[in-house]
Design a protein around this motif. Structure first.
Motif, PDB file in Angstrom:
ATOM      1  N   GLY A 163       0.796  -1.224   0.000  1.00  0.00           N
ATOM      2  CA  GLY A 163       0.000   0.000   0.000  1.00  0.00           C
ATOM      3  C   GLY A 163       0.823   1.266   0.000  1.00  0.00           C
ATOM      4  O   GLY A 163       1.623   1.491  -0.904  1.00  0.00           O
ATOM      5  N   PHE A 164       0.652   2.096   1.043  1.00  0.00           N
ATOM      6  CA  PHE A 164       1.275   3.421   1.056  1.00  0.00           C
ATOM      7  C   PHE A 164       2.013   3.668   2.364  1.00  0.00           C
ATOM      8  O   PHE A 164       1.781   2.996   3.376  1.00  0.00           O
ATOM      9  N   ALA A 165       2.884   4.664   2.330  1.00  0.00           N
ATOM     10  CA  ALA A 165       3.594   5.120   3.529  1.00  0.00           C
ATOM     11  C   ALA A 165       3.594   6.639   3.519  1.00  0.00           C
ATOM     12  O   ALA A 165       4.143   7.269   2.606  1.00  0.00           O
ATOM     13  N   LEU A 166       2.951   7.242   4.523  1.00  0.00           N
ATOM     14  CA  LEU A 166       2.834   8.696   4.634  1.00  0.00           C
ATOM     15  C   LEU A 166       3.757   9.199   5.730  1.00  0.00           C
ATOM     16  O   LEU A 166       3.633   8.802   6.897  1.00  0.00           O
ATOM     17  N   ASN A 167       4.665  10.079   5.373  1.00  0.00           N
ATOM     18  CA  ASN A 167       5.581  10.663   6.351  1.00  0.00           C
ATOM     19  C   ASN A 167       4.843  11.718   7.175  1.00  0.00           C
ATOM     20  O   ASN A 167       4.415  12.734   6.631  1.00  0.00           O
ATOM     21  N   VAL A 168       4.708  11.466   8.457  1.00  0.00           N
ATOM     22  CA  VAL A 168       4.033  12.418   9.347  1.00  0.00           C
ATOM     23  C   VAL A 168       5.079  13.132  10.206  1.00  0.00           C
ATOM     24  O   VAL A 168       5.312  14.336  10.044  1.00  0.00           O
ATOM     25  N   THR A 169       5.709  12.391  11.105  1.00  0.00           N
ATOM     26  CA  THR A 169       6.795  12.973  11.921  1.00  0.00           C
ATOM     27  C   THR A 169       8.080  12.180  11.709  1.00  0.00           C
ATOM     28  O   THR A 169       8.952  12.158  12.567  1.00  0.00           O
ATOM     29  N   THR A 170       8.207  11.557  10.574  1.00  0.00           N
ATOM     30  CA  THR A 170       9.335  10.689  10.255  1.00  0.00           C
ATOM     31  C   THR A 170      10.658  11.438  10.312  1.00  0.00           C
ATOM     32  O   THR A 170      10.749  12.584   9.880  1.00  0.00           O
ATOM     33  N   ASP A 171      11.696  10.781  10.827  1.00  0.00           N
ATOM     34  CA  ASP A 171      13.060  11.307  10.752  1.00  0.00           C
ATOM     35  C   ASP A 171      13.534  11.139   9.307  1.00  0.00           C
ATOM     36  O   ASP A 171      13.902  10.043   8.869  1.00  0.00           O
ATOM     37  N   LEU A 172      13.521  12.214   8.560  1.00  0.00           N
ATOM     38  CA  LEU A 172      13.786  12.154   7.122  1.00  0.00           C
ATOM     39  C   LEU A 172      15.250  11.875   6.791  1.00  0.00           C
ATOM     40  O   LEU A 172      15.565  11.561   5.635  1.00  0.00           O
ATOM     41  N   SER A 173      16.136  11.966   7.771  1.00  0.00           N
ATOM     42  CA  SER A 173      17.554  11.708   7.499  1.00  0.00           C
ATOM     43  C   SER A 173      17.780  10.259   7.069  1.00  0.00           C
ATOM     44  O   SER A 173      18.775   9.950   6.402  1.00  0.00           O
ATOM     45  N   TRP A 174      16.864   9.357   7.435  1.00  0.00           N
ATOM     46  CA  TRP A 174      17.001   7.974   6.993  1.00  0.00           C
ATOM     47  C   TRP A 174      16.974   7.860   5.477  1.00  0.00           C
ATOM     48  O   TRP A 174      17.584   6.964   4.895  1.00  0.00           O
ATOM     49  N   PHE A 175      16.235   8.753   4.821  1.00  0.00           N
ATOM     50  CA  PHE A 175      16.146   8.713   3.365  1.00  0.00           C
ATOM     51  C   PHE A 175      17.449   9.150   2.700  1.00  0.00           C
ATOM     52  O   PHE A 175      17.671   8.856   1.520  1.00  0.00           O
TER      53      PHE A 175
END
Length: 217
Positions: A163-175
């Motif tokens: 399905g889907f993954a929505l970034n809400v408060t995700t630590d974006l540095s992982w990307f």
């Protein structure tokens, strides 16, 4: 009259805690098996994963995993080669993952992806964000950055999974350690970053369920 006609139209399940990717994958497989037989209703799983990088069927090799699987695991993340569509992405705390296990009335793969995007576009609109689609890439975008990734699988019997993954408060540095979805020219963002404040995940989940029911009837 077939058995499935007696089954409630949608079972929304919020799995507690951080659910390991392998565990959620097994849950999906079992639900797909039961749905094919008419022994389970359409089900919408909502959950968070601990840090994990997944690679979909579109990936020809591990090129988009940056420095490689061993390096990513050394950072404290798992790595899985998945049977979903799409390329490499990250899942982790602060990200709402939705796995619909649905029997589609018609196998319209393009339409189903657009419907998943529509759900999230409406949710983000609830927060005043002008989210939209990209002409070349699946997913949901805000001001040129990807805020939600989508990768799905269609099984026999027109049954969906992943399905889907929505970034809400995700630590974006992982990307930063990978090339998300194989897309080099655009970055990623989150709801918290765009709003400049923290957003309760439970609140966003409620909006997702409401909009999901709207779009999928």
């Amino acid at each position: 009259m077939e058995l499935e006609e007696y089954i409630a139209p949608l079972d929304v399940r919020r799995l507690p805690g951080l659910v390991p990717y392998a565990e959620a994958w097994e849950v999906q497989k079992e639900l797909v098996r039961l749905r094919k037989k008419g022994l389970a209703p359409d089900t919408f799983l909502l959950l968070e994963h601990p840090p994990v990088y997944t690679v979909g069927r579109a990936a020809k090799d591990a090129a988009n995993l940056g420095a490689g699987e061993e390096y990513l695991r050394a950072l404290g993340a798992e790595v899985f080669w998945s049977d979903r569509g799409g390329d490499a992405t990250f899942h982790g705390p602060g990200q709402i993952v939705g796995y619909p296990i649905l029997r589609l009335k018609v196998l319209d793969t393009h339409g189903y992806l657009r419907d998943l995007e529509e759900v999230l576009i409406r949710v983000l609109g609830d927060y005043g964000l002008g989210a939209g689609r990209h002409p070349d890439y699946t997913g949901v975008w805000v001001a040129g950055s990807k805020i939600a990734a989508i990768g799905v699988k269609f099984s026999s019997g027109r049954i969906t999974s992943h399905g889907f993954a929505l970034n809400v408060t995700t630590d974006l540095s992982w990307f930063d350690r990978i090339t998300p979805c194989g897309i080099e020219e655009f970055g990623v963002t989150s709801l918290a970053r765009e709003l400049g404040r923290e957003v309760p995940l439970a609140e966003v989940e409620e909006r997702i369920v409401t909009r999901f029911r709207e779009v999928f009837g």
